[in-house]
Design a protein around this motif. Structure first.
Motif, PDB file in Angstrom:
ATOM      1  N   LYS A 131      -1.560  -0.934  -7.185  1.00 18.75           N
ATOM      2  CA  LYS A 131      -1.747   0.540  -7.420  1.00 18.75           C
ATOM      3  C   LYS A 131      -0.861   1.160  -6.092  1.00 18.75           C
ATOM      4  CE  LYS A 131      -4.914   4.171  -8.078  1.00 18.75           C
ATOM      5  NZ  LYS A 131      -4.123   4.791  -8.984  1.00 18.75           N
ATOM      6  N   GLU A 132      -0.026   2.216  -6.291  1.00 14.86           N
ATOM      7  CA  GLU A 132       0.771   2.886  -5.319  1.00 14.86           C
ATOM      8  C   GLU A 132       0.016   3.843  -4.649  1.00 14.86           C
ATOM      9  OE1 GLU A 132       5.315   2.677  -6.769  1.00 14.86           O
ATOM     10  OE2 GLU A 132       4.248   3.414  -8.534  1.00 14.86           O
ATOM     11  N   PHE A 133       0.341   4.152  -3.512  1.00 10.38           N
ATOM     12  CA  PHE A 133      -0.108   5.290  -2.653  1.00 10.38           C
ATOM     13  C   PHE A 133       0.780   5.612  -1.938  1.00 10.38           C
ATOM     14  CE2 PHE A 133      -4.082   2.884  -3.699  1.00 10.38           C
ATOM     15  CZ  PHE A 133      -4.903   3.774  -4.019  1.00 10.38           C
ATOM     16  N   ILE A 184      -8.878   1.519   4.625  1.00 11.14           N
ATOM     17  CA  ILE A 184      -8.319   2.186   3.455  1.00 11.14           C
ATOM     18  C   ILE A 184      -8.024   3.665   3.677  1.00 11.14           C
ATOM     19  CG2 ILE A 184     -10.135   0.661   2.243  1.00 11.14           C
ATOM     20  CD1 ILE A 184     -12.261   2.938   2.120  1.00 11.14           C
ATOM     21  N   ILE A 216      -3.192  -4.585   1.375  1.00  5.20           N
ATOM     22  CA  ILE A 216      -2.458  -3.282   1.654  1.00  5.20           C
ATOM     23  C   ILE A 216      -1.033  -3.656   2.295  1.00  5.20           C
ATOM     24  CG2 ILE A 216      -2.332  -0.969   2.429  1.00  5.20           C
ATOM     25  CD1 ILE A 216      -5.373  -0.782   2.583  1.00  5.20           C
ATOM     26  N   ASN A 268       2.774   3.048   0.538  1.00  4.52           N
ATOM     27  CA  ASN A 268       2.019   1.759   0.492  1.00  4.52           C
ATOM     28  C   ASN A 268       1.907   1.307  -0.870  1.00  4.52           C
ATOM     29  OD1 ASN A 268       2.114   2.064   3.251  1.00  4.52           O
ATOM     30  ND2 ASN A 268       0.454   2.981   3.540  1.00  4.52           N
ATOM     31  N   ARG A 269       1.426   0.195  -0.960  1.00  6.53           N
ATOM     32  CA  ARG A 269       1.244  -0.596  -2.024  1.00  6.53           C
ATOM     33  C   ARG A 269      -0.234  -1.347  -1.779  1.00  6.53           C
ATOM     34  NH1 ARG A 269       4.553   2.432  -3.035  1.00  6.53           N
ATOM     35  NH2 ARG A 269       6.537   1.925  -3.998  1.00  6.53           N
ATOM     36  N   LEU A 270      -1.080  -1.293  -2.826  1.00  4.39           N
ATOM     37  CA  LEU A 270      -2.498  -2.011  -2.728  1.00  4.39           C
ATOM     38  C   LEU A 270      -2.149  -3.042  -4.107  1.00  4.39           C
ATOM     39  CD1 LEU A 270      -5.388  -2.462  -2.108  1.00  4.39           C
ATOM     40  CD2 LEU A 270      -5.857  -0.770  -3.854  1.00  4.39           C
ATOM     41  N   ILE A 292      -4.752   4.109   2.151  1.00  6.82           N
ATOM     42  CA  ILE A 292      -4.466   4.115   0.830  1.00  6.82           C
ATOM     43  C   ILE A 292      -5.238   5.366   0.247  1.00  6.82           C
ATOM     44  CG2 ILE A 292      -3.919   1.744  -0.096  1.00  6.82           C
ATOM     45  CD1 ILE A 292      -6.624   1.210  -0.649  1.00  6.82           C
ATOM     46  N   HIS A 293      -5.450   6.656   1.215  1.00  5.45           N
ATOM     47  CA  HIS A 293      -6.061   7.637   0.731  1.00  5.45           C
ATOM     48  C   HIS A 293      -7.414   7.722   0.548  1.00  5.45           C
ATOM     49  CE1 HIS A 293      -2.104   8.988  -1.504  1.00  5.45           C
ATOM     50  NE2 HIS A 293      -1.965   8.820   0.056  1.00  5.45           N
ATOM     51  N   PRO A 344     -10.924  -0.233  -2.732  1.00  5.53           N
ATOM     52  CA  PRO A 344     -10.007  -0.838  -3.833  1.00  5.53           C
ATOM     53  C   PRO A 344     -11.135  -1.497  -4.729  1.00  5.53           C
ATOM     54  CG  PRO A 344      -9.340  -1.620  -1.490  1.00  5.53           C
ATOM     55  CD  PRO A 344     -10.284  -0.386  -0.983  1.00  5.53           C
TER      56      PRO A 344
END
Length: 159
Positions: A102-104, A32, A130, A107-109, A35-36, A40
Motif C-alpha cells: 500500500k502506498e502512502f 505508524i 514501512i 513511503n510504502r507499506l 503511513i498516516h 496495517p
C-alpha cells in the motif's frame, strides 16, 4: 439467527489493542505516523495492491543497514541483529507468500504471510514493513514473539 455480518476486515485482527504498555503504544503510534497513522492490521485486504512493479527498490545494503544499525527502541543501542541477515532463506524456501503493498506518498507499506521458522504446522505470521520508495527500511513489525523487537527475520523476509 441473523446471518453473520461480513465487514471489510483488515489483514489480521491486529495487535495494537493487545499492547498493554503505554510506552509501547506510543512507540507504535509514532511508527505508524509514517503511513498516516493507519494500523496495517486494520487495512481491508481489498485495499492492498498485489503488484511487484510497485515494490520499493530494497537492496541487501538496505536490509543490512536496518538490521545492524537501526536504534532499538528498548535498549537505545544499535540492533546488531546479525542472525536475521539470513532471512533470504525464508524467501528461497518458499515461506514468504502473498506479499501485498500500500502506498502512502513516498513511503510504502508491505505486508505478507510468512511461515514460522521453527513451527511449520502453525498458522503463518503476518509481518509488515514501512520503507521509502527508494528502498530504505524505516520500521517493521511482526506478530511473532521476536517481532515486538522490530527486527525478526520474518519482518526482513517481507523486504
Amino acid at each position: 439467527m441473523p446471518p453473520k455480518k461480513t465487514t471489510h476486515k483488515g489483514f489480521l485482527p491486529g495487535n495494537y489493542a493487545s499492547i498493554r504498555s503505554k510506552e509501547c503504544r506510543e512507540r507504535y503510534e509514532a511508527r505508524i505516523s509514517l503511513i498516516h497513522s493507519v494500523d496495517p492490521y486494520k487495512i481491508p485486504k481489498n485495499d492492498w495492491e498485489d503488484c511487484m512493479e510497485l515494490w520499493p527498490n530494497i537492496s541487501n545494503i538496505n536490509v543490512g543497514m536496518y538490521l545492524l544499525f537501526s536504534v532499538s527502541s528498548y535498549s537505545q543501542n544499535e540492533l546488531m541483529n546479525y542472525k536475521s541477515l539470513l532471512c533470504y532463506q525464508s524467501f528461497a524456501n518458499g515461506w514468504v507468500r502473498e506479499v501485498l503493498l500500500k502506498e502512502f506518498g513516498d513511503n510504502r507499506l508491505m505486508i505478507a504471510k510468512v511461515n514460522h521458522s521453527q513451527k511449520m504446522s502453525e498458522k503463518p505470521l503476518t509481518p509488515w514493513v514501512i520503507c521509502e520508495k527508494e528502498g530504505k527500511i524505516l520500521f517493521g513489525r511482526c506478530d511473532c514473539m521476536a517481532g515486538l523487537r522490530e527486527s525478526c527475520s520474518h519482518v526482513i523476509s517481507v523486504s
